[in-house]
Motif scaffolding. Structure first.
Motif, PDB file in Angstrom:
ATOM      1  N   PHE A   1      -0.654  -7.906  -6.006  1.00 35.94           N
ATOM      2  CA  PHE A   1      -1.925  -8.314  -5.430  1.00 35.94           C
ATOM      3  C   PHE A   1      -3.062  -7.759  -6.281  1.00 35.94           C
ATOM      4  CE2 PHE A   1       0.897  -8.392  -1.731  1.00 35.94           C
ATOM      5  CZ  PHE A   1       0.580  -9.624  -1.173  1.00 35.94           C
ATOM      6  N   GLY A   2      -4.009  -8.634  -6.616  1.00 38.87           N
ATOM      7  CA  GLY A   2      -5.165  -8.190  -7.379  1.00 38.87           C
ATOM      8  C   GLY A   2      -6.114  -9.337  -7.645  1.00 38.87           C
ATOM      9  N   ARG A   3      -7.402  -9.027  -7.729  1.00 40.63           N
ATOM     10  CA  ARG A   3      -8.410 -10.058  -8.003  1.00 40.63           C
ATOM     11  C   ARG A   3      -8.468 -10.404  -9.481  1.00 40.63           C
ATOM     12  NH1 ARG A   3     -12.297  -7.570  -3.863  1.00 40.63           N
ATOM     13  NH2 ARG A   3     -12.363  -9.090  -2.171  1.00 40.63           N
TER      14      ARG A   3
ATOM     15  N   VAL B   1      11.383  -0.243   7.327  1.00 42.34           N
ATOM     16  CA  VAL B   1      10.859   1.032   6.861  1.00 42.34           C
ATOM     17  C   VAL B   1      10.267   0.823   5.472  1.00 42.34           C
ATOM     18  CG1 VAL B   1      11.374   3.460   6.430  1.00 42.34           C
ATOM     19  CG2 VAL B   1      12.709   2.189   8.135  1.00 42.34           C
ATOM     20  N   MET B   2       8.961   1.031   5.326  1.00 46.65           N
ATOM     21  CA  MET B   2       8.306   0.754   4.038  1.00 46.65           C
ATOM     22  C   MET B   2       7.626   2.003   3.486  1.00 46.65           C
ATOM     23  SD  MET B   2       5.114  -1.647   5.364  1.00 46.65           S
ATOM     24  CE  MET B   2       3.852  -1.223   4.163  1.00 46.65           C
ATOM     25  N   PRO B   3       7.927   2.378   2.235  1.00 45.26           N
ATOM     26  CA  PRO B   3       7.253   3.505   1.607  1.00 45.26           C
ATOM     27  C   PRO B   3       6.030   3.057   0.801  1.00 45.26           C
ATOM     28  CG  PRO B   3       9.134   2.856   0.286  1.00 45.26           C
ATOM     29  CD  PRO B   3       9.058   1.892   1.437  1.00 45.26           C
ATOM     30  N   LEU B   4       4.928   3.751   0.998  1.00 45.90           N
ATOM     31  CA  LEU B   4       3.734   3.558   0.158  1.00 45.90           C
ATOM     32  C   LEU B   4       3.751   4.627  -0.929  1.00 45.90           C
ATOM     33  CD1 LEU B   4       0.953   2.993   2.864  1.00 45.90           C
ATOM     34  CD2 LEU B   4       2.274   1.267   1.636  1.00 45.90           C
ATOM     35  N   LEU B   5       3.491   4.214  -2.185  1.00 48.96           N
ATOM     36  CA  LEU B   5       3.501   5.137  -3.313  1.00 48.96           C
ATOM     37  C   LEU B   5       2.229   4.955  -4.137  1.00 48.96           C
ATOM     38  CD1 LEU B   5       6.758   3.668  -3.387  1.00 48.96           C
ATOM     39  CD2 LEU B   5       6.975   6.041  -4.106  1.00 48.96           C
ATOM     40  N   LYS B   6       1.822   6.002  -4.830  1.00 49.04           N
ATOM     41  CA  LYS B   6       0.599   5.947  -5.641  1.00 49.04           C
ATOM     42  C   LYS B   6       0.928   5.604  -7.092  1.00 49.04           C
ATOM     43  CE  LYS B   6      -1.859   9.590  -3.064  1.00 49.04           C
ATOM     44  NZ  LYS B   6      -2.496  10.925  -3.166  1.00 49.04           N
ATOM     45  N   TRP B   7      -0.030   4.896  -7.721  1.00 49.11           N
ATOM     46  CA  TRP B   7       0.056   4.714  -9.167  1.00 49.11           C
ATOM     47  C   TRP B   7      -1.347   4.763  -9.757  1.00 49.11           C
ATOM     48  CZ3 TRP B   7      -1.892   0.641 -12.236  1.00 49.11           C
ATOM     49  CH2 TRP B   7      -2.409  -0.463 -11.550  1.00 49.11           C
TER      50      TRP B   7
ATOM     51  N   VAL C   1      -0.140  -3.082  -5.942  1.00 46.45           N
ATOM     52  CA  VAL C   1      -1.463  -3.390  -5.414  1.00 46.45           C
ATOM     53  C   VAL C   1      -2.498  -2.751  -6.334  1.00 46.45           C
ATOM     54  CG1 VAL C   1      -3.019  -3.188  -3.432  1.00 46.45           C
ATOM     55  CG2 VAL C   1      -0.541  -3.433  -3.058  1.00 46.45           C
ATOM     56  N   THR C   2      -3.346  -3.568  -6.955  1.00 44.30           N
ATOM     57  CA  THR C   2      -4.363  -3.045  -7.858  1.00 44.30           C
ATOM     58  C   THR C   2      -5.578  -2.560  -7.055  1.00 44.30           C
ATOM     59  OG1 THR C   2      -5.393  -5.210  -8.196  1.00 44.30           O
ATOM     60  CG2 THR C   2      -3.580  -4.600  -9.671  1.00 44.30           C
TER      61      THR C   2
ATOM     62  N   HIS D   1      -2.696   1.492  -6.057  1.00 39.89           N
ATOM     63  CA  HIS D   1      -3.517   2.248  -7.002  1.00 39.89           C
ATOM     64  C   HIS D   1      -4.156   3.438  -6.297  1.00 39.89           C
ATOM     65  CE1 HIS D   1      -6.556   3.268 -10.002  1.00 39.89           C
ATOM     66  NE2 HIS D   1      -5.832   2.573 -10.865  1.00 39.89           N
ATOM     67  N   GLU D   2      -4.139   4.588  -6.977  1.00 42.71           N
ATOM     68  CA  GLU D   2      -4.588   5.820  -6.336  1.00 42.71           C
ATOM     69  C   GLU D   2      -6.054   5.770  -5.908  1.00 42.71           C
ATOM     70  OE1 GLU D   2      -3.942   8.997  -9.111  1.00 42.71           O
ATOM     71  OE2 GLU D   2      -5.879   8.725 -10.081  1.00 42.71           O
ATOM     72  N   ASP D   3      -6.885   4.957  -6.564  1.00 41.07           N
ATOM     73  CA  ASP D   3      -8.303   4.878  -6.191  1.00 41.07           C
ATOM     74  C   ASP D   3      -8.493   4.327  -4.780  1.00 41.07           C
ATOM     75  OD1 ASP D   3      -8.815   5.823  -8.691  1.00 41.07           O
ATOM     76  OD2 ASP D   3      -9.885   4.049  -9.419  1.00 41.07           O
ATOM     77  N   ILE D   4      -7.547   3.525  -4.306  1.00 43.69           N
ATOM     78  CA  ILE D   4      -7.679   2.950  -2.964  1.00 43.69           C
ATOM     79  C   ILE D   4      -6.541   3.385  -2.049  1.00 43.69           C
ATOM     80  CG2 ILE D   4      -8.925   0.919  -3.812  1.00 43.69           C
ATOM     81  CD1 ILE D   4      -6.237  -0.654  -3.317  1.00 43.69           C
TER      82      ILE D   4
END
Length: 476
Positions: free
Chosen positions: A412-414, A384-390, A256-257, A290-293
């Motif tokens: 996902f990204g615009r 069970v879903m893990p969210l991770l930062k990038w 996810v961007t 993405h870590e910004d969001i």
């Protein structure tokens, strides 16, 4: 329901097989853990009879013109559709799907048959001059076997039957012992449209698969299931050089961007990860945000999860139901225990109700677990879903690809240039950008690395049920 409701048995040589006295196995309703019915357990001799009937039927079916084989499949599609509501209820009961999920699977199958039947493999003239003509011909392989999983038993059985029968092969279906009812009803009904021995079903336990893969009278195996079992299938088939199509497991990533519509994409990610209670080979199993969001996205996911209701037996239009069987239920519980034992933060869910009647696992979201944790490294095949930062593009691509699997990936990204650039570098058979599992009868589907061999669907999938023969015709 009781065993009297279904009278499950094998279908061999065009008719129900008398399995009187055979050992049987119970089929349970995963929402209640109560028996629905029983089915006979095949012996080697039963399989031998099915193979003998298939070998007898093969020459006549292979010689049947393509158009006639197509007509038979289309007639089956019409009958399939006529019994769809019965199949929806059966599938919901034996697999654990909500009625909505079952309808999506069942009603999609006649469409799949009709669309795949539009293809035809014709002889191709590769070259021709005054001296010779070179022709490429597609010939059926022979007796095929379809080993079908329990997560989408009706759809994935259909995926194996269509190309096999369309190209002139005959096929023996082995359904999962957890979900044999719908497959049995469909194969039984199909006998009206195909000659005896062309389409058969043999019911069994864990012994039946190895007997199929090692049987010298079977020429091709199409298997859908775990990577570990797929490797055993391939090894067994190698002894007789059977052709194989293997659709295996995955540890599919989602990227996810930072420029996405967070409320919309958060809900699409939940659907991609947790549809069918996560029991989909291409379910999103690692979500890199993405870590910004990240914090805003995490909060939106937590807020949205209650919108996706779990069916505990009184709401068949809920988003998800129970897991299908006890082994998978115990495996996912073990992963949840590992998450807690290692101090990883659970955003929502995580606690299994010990009083629940069925194999129910709550929809669970894990907050940025370590990359080396089980929930990141393994295919959970559960809700069970893990969210991770990038942050860095090179780093996220490396993390996405750092797996022995390569089935599918979602982005996902615009900024379409950005997400396509990332997508092209992902090592997976399918890369879906701003779409959630956009399957099509016309799109080949298969995995890279340990996620499979070959493809299903589309013209490429049909060709894998044929031998290529080259005819060189000398003119002088």
């Amino acid at each position: 329901m009781t065993a009297d409701n279904y009278n499950l048995t094998h279908i061999i040589n065009g008719k129900p097989y008398d399995a009187t006295g055979a050992k049987t196995r119970e089929v349970l309703n995963p929402a209640t853990r109560q028996p629905i019915t029983t089915h006979p357990i095949a012996t080697r001799e039963v399989l031998d009879e099915a193979v003998a009937a298939a070998r007898k039927a093969f020459p006549g079916w292979a010689a049947t013109p393509w158009e006639e084989r197509k007509k038979a499949l289309l007639a089956w599609a019409d009958s399939f559709e006529a019994m769809a509501e019965q199949l929806v209820n059966v599938l919901s009961t034996e697999q654990g799907k909500t009625l909505g999920g079952a309808r999506h699977e069942v009603y999609g199958c006649p469409v799949w048959i009709r669309e795949m039947a539009k293809y035809e493999l014709k002889d191709t003239v590769l070259s021709e001059d005054d001296d010779q003509k070179t022709i490429q011909v597609y010939k059926p392989i022979g007796v095929c076997a379809g080993i079908v999983p329990w997560n989408f038993p009706i759809l994935l059985m259909t995926w194996k039957i269509i190309p096999s029968l369309l190209t002139g092969n005959v096929i023996i279906i082995k359904p999962s012992p957890f979900t044999p009812i719908g497959d049995f009803l469909l194969v039984k009904d199909a006998q009206k449209f195909f000659p005896p021995g062309v389409l058969q079903i043999v019911l069994g336990d864990d012994n039946l698969g190895p007997w199929i893969t090692s049987h010298p009278g079977i020429d091709k195996v199409s298997f859908t299931g775990s990577t570990a079992t797929g490797k055993l299938v391939a090894k067994s088939c190698s002894d007789t050089l059977k052709r194989v199509t293997l659709e295996l497991g995955g540890n599919d990533a989602c990227v996810v961007t930072k420029d996405v519509d967070i409320p919309s994409v958060a809900r699409q990610v939940i659907a991609a990860a947790l549809t069918n209670s996560g029991q989909i080979c291409v379910a999103t199993k690692r979500i890199y945000v993405h870590e910004d969001i990240y914090d805003a996205f995490k909060n939106e996911v937590a807020a949205a999860i209650p919108e996706f209701k779990v069916n505990y037996g009184d709401d068949n239009e809920a988003f998800a139901g129970p897991l299908n069987n006890e082994p998978q239920f115990n495996r996912v519980k073990n992963i949840l225990a590992d998450i807690k034992q290692n101090g990883q933060k659970i955003i929502c869910g995580g606690d299994v109700d010990p009083n629940a009647k069925g194999y129910h696992i709550p929809l669970t979201v894990v907050d940025n677990p370590p990359e080396e944790s089980r929930i990141v490294q393994e295919e959970q095949f559960g809700p069970v879903m893990p969210l991770l930062k990038w942050k860095d593009e090179e780093d996220v691509i490396k993390r996405v690809n750092d797996t022995p699997y390569g089935l599918a990936s979602t982005l996902f990204g615009r900024n379409l240039e950005e997400v396509e650039r990332i997508g092209r570098r992902i090592e997976a058979g399918s890369v879906w950008i701003n779409k959630v599992m956009p399957f099509s009868p016309h799109t080949p589907f298969g995995g890279h690395k340990n996620s499979g061999v070959g493809v299903e669907n589309g013209l490429d999938g049909i060709k894998l049920y044929t031998y290529t023969q080259i005819i060189v015709l000398g003119k002088k």
